[in-house]
Design an enzyme around this catalytic site. Structure first.
Site, short mmCIF file in Angstrom:
data_model
loop_
_atom_site.label_atom_id
_atom_site.label_comp_id
_atom_site.label_asym_id
_atom_site.label_seq_id
_atom_site.Cartn_x
_atom_site.Cartn_y
_atom_site.Cartn_z
N ARG A 1 0.84 -1.20 0.00
CA ARG A 1 0.00 0.00 0.00
C ARG A 1 0.88 1.24 0.00
O ARG A 1 1.71 1.44 0.89
CB ARG A 1 -0.92 0.02 1.22
CG ARG A 1 -1.87 1.22 1.16
CD ARG A 1 -2.89 1.19 2.27
NE ARG A 1 -3.86 2.26 2.06
CZ ARG A 1 -4.82 2.57 2.90
NH1 ARG A 1 -4.96 1.90 4.01
NH2 ARG A 1 -5.66 3.55 2.63
N SER B 1 -11.04 9.22 15.24
CA SER B 1 -11.50 8.05 15.99
C SER B 1 -10.47 7.63 17.03
O SER B 1 -10.81 7.26 18.15
CB SER B 1 -11.77 6.89 15.01
OG SER B 1 -12.09 5.72 15.71
N GLY C 1 -8.61 5.59 20.99
CA GLY C 1 -7.28 4.99 20.98
C GLY C 1 -7.12 4.01 19.83
O GLY C 1 -8.03 3.81 19.03
N GLY D 1 -0.31 -2.42 9.55
CA GLY D 1 -0.89 -1.35 10.36
C GLY D 1 -0.29 0.02 10.14
O GLY D 1 -0.44 0.91 10.98
N GLU D 2 0.34 0.25 8.98
CA GLU D 2 0.96 1.56 8.75
C GLU D 2 -0.07 2.69 8.74
O GLU D 2 0.21 3.80 9.21
CB GLU D 2 1.74 1.56 7.43
CG GLU D 2 2.46 2.88 7.17
CD GLU D 2 3.34 2.85 5.94
OE1 GLU D 2 3.65 3.94 5.41
OE2 GLU D 2 3.72 1.75 5.49
N ARG D 3 -1.27 2.39 8.24
CA ARG D 3 -2.32 3.42 8.22
C ARG D 3 -2.66 3.86 9.65
O ARG D 3 -2.82 5.05 9.92
CB ARG D 3 -3.56 2.87 7.50
CG ARG D 3 -4.72 3.83 7.40
CD ARG D 3 -5.78 3.27 6.45
NE ARG D 3 -7.01 4.05 6.50
CZ ARG D 3 -8.05 3.76 7.27
NH1 ARG D 3 -7.99 2.70 8.08
NH2 ARG D 3 -9.13 4.50 7.26
N ARG D 4 -2.79 2.89 10.56
CA ARG D 4 -3.07 3.22 11.95
C ARG D 4 -1.93 4.03 12.56
O ARG D 4 -2.16 4.96 13.34
CB ARG D 4 -3.29 1.93 12.76
CG ARG D 4 -4.70 1.37 12.69
CD ARG D 4 -4.75 -0.05 13.20
NE ARG D 4 -4.37 -1.00 12.17
CZ ARG D 4 -3.90 -2.22 12.41
NH1 ARG D 4 -3.74 -2.63 13.64
NH2 ARG D 4 -3.59 -3.02 11.42
N ASN E 1 -3.90 -6.22 4.15
CA ASN E 1 -4.51 -5.15 3.36
C ASN E 1 -5.63 -5.66 2.48
O ASN E 1 -6.65 -5.00 2.30
CB ASN E 1 -3.44 -4.47 2.50
CG ASN E 1 -2.63 -3.45 3.27
OD1 ASN E 1 -3.14 -2.41 3.66
ND2 ASN E 1 -1.36 -3.75 3.52
N ALA F 1 -9.59 -4.71 2.50
CA ALA F 1 -9.91 -3.95 1.27
C ALA F 1 -9.22 -2.60 1.29
O ALA F 1 -9.77 -1.60 0.81
CB ALA F 1 -11.42 -3.79 1.11
#
Length: 293
Positions: free
Chosen positions: A50, A64, A69, A91-94, A126, A130
């Protein structure tokens, strides 16, 4: 070396790291357990399939996170030779959103993973969520094949997808760069992109999709017309007119059931041919699934 490159099904090892429904990633024999670490200790994964992180999506997730958290820990692995540094596997997006939310630390689960396992897990996580666009997904599959010697069938088993899905997704990399970018930007869908593959000038039709709002079926019809050619249009119309009402009704009934163009042709007596036209491998895959039911 042979053991390292042998593709295998994602079993309790990598699959357990994701946690399909759990809020917390479960621990495995190769896990150091869950802990909180300073957010600056984490590094993005250069192999992460991604690459597109929309600012609006990150802003919503950050809001959020400020309220609730980070519910699901980020999966990381240690970086050899570096103390207090971890590479993000999933978990890079988080992690990016947590930085926007100005969190001082973040929950992680540290796992011992080699490069192949880390890439597999990044793709599977990922794909399950989706989070990848179709081009990112295709590049991830291509990287596993090129770097780790996967056959498409073995790769399909590892990521939990059908072999036609893997093959169709990889074919999207054959599109011109500008068309691939339209997919990544969300201007055209993966369905549009697959339908464009059979066209002589996919860039031209891709521009029409954006400008005119063409549907996937519209693009498939354009592909069918291009494949038929102008010289075949009239003879086909004459053959259609020669069919009796019962034959045309049966063709329509079969077409409605299969969702594809169906034609019946008499070969004399009681024998004949049943022809089913498909415009993409996705349609063929769907037909095979229906016939297997």
């Amino acid at each position: 070396m042979g053991e390292e490159l042998r593709p295998r099904r994602l079993g309790r090892g990598l699959a357990a790291l994701i946690g399909e429904t759990a809020d917390v990633v479960p621990t495995t024999d190769r896990s150091h357990g869950q802990r909180r670490v300073p957010i600056e200790f984490l590094r993005p994964n250069p192999r992460n399939p991604r690459i597109n992180f929309r600012e609006s999506d990150l802003a919503d997730l950050a809001a959020s996170i400020r309220e609730k958290g980070v519910i699901q820990p980020i999966v990381v692995r240690t970086i050899p030779g570096l103390a207090d540094a971890y590479e993000i596997v999933a978990g890079e997006r988080r992690w990016r959103a947590a930085q926007l939310a100005q969190l001082p630390d973040i929950p992680v689960v540290i796992h011992e993973l080699n490069d192949r396992e880390a890439l597999e897990l990044a793709i599977v996580e990922n794909v399950q969520r989706a989070d990848l666009d179709a081009i990112e997904e295709a590049r991830g599959y291509s990287r596993l094949i090129e770097e780790f010697g996967y056959a498409q069938g073995d790769l399909a088993k590892v990521i939990g997808k059908s072999r036609p899905h893997v093959a169709n997704t990889l074919r999207l990399l054959q599109l011109p760069p500008s068309t691939r970018q339209r997919v990544s930007d969300g201007e055209i869908s993966a369905g549009h992109a697959r339908a464009l593959l059979s066209l002589k000038s996919p860039e031209t039709v891709a521009a029409r999709i954006v400008a005119e709002g063409l549907t996937v079926r519209d693009v498939e019809r354009i592909a069918q017309q291009e494949a038929a050619g102008p010289s075949q249009a009239k003879p086909r119309a004459k053959r259609q007119d020669a069919k009796d009402a019962d034959t045309r009704a049966l063709e329509k009934s079969l077409s409605d059931v299969l969702g594809l163009s169906v034609s019946l042709h008499s070969l004399g007596g009681e024998s004949g041919e049943l022809r089913i036209r498909y415009a993409s491998f996705e349609q063929l895959d769907g037909l095979c699934r229906k016939l297997a039911e």
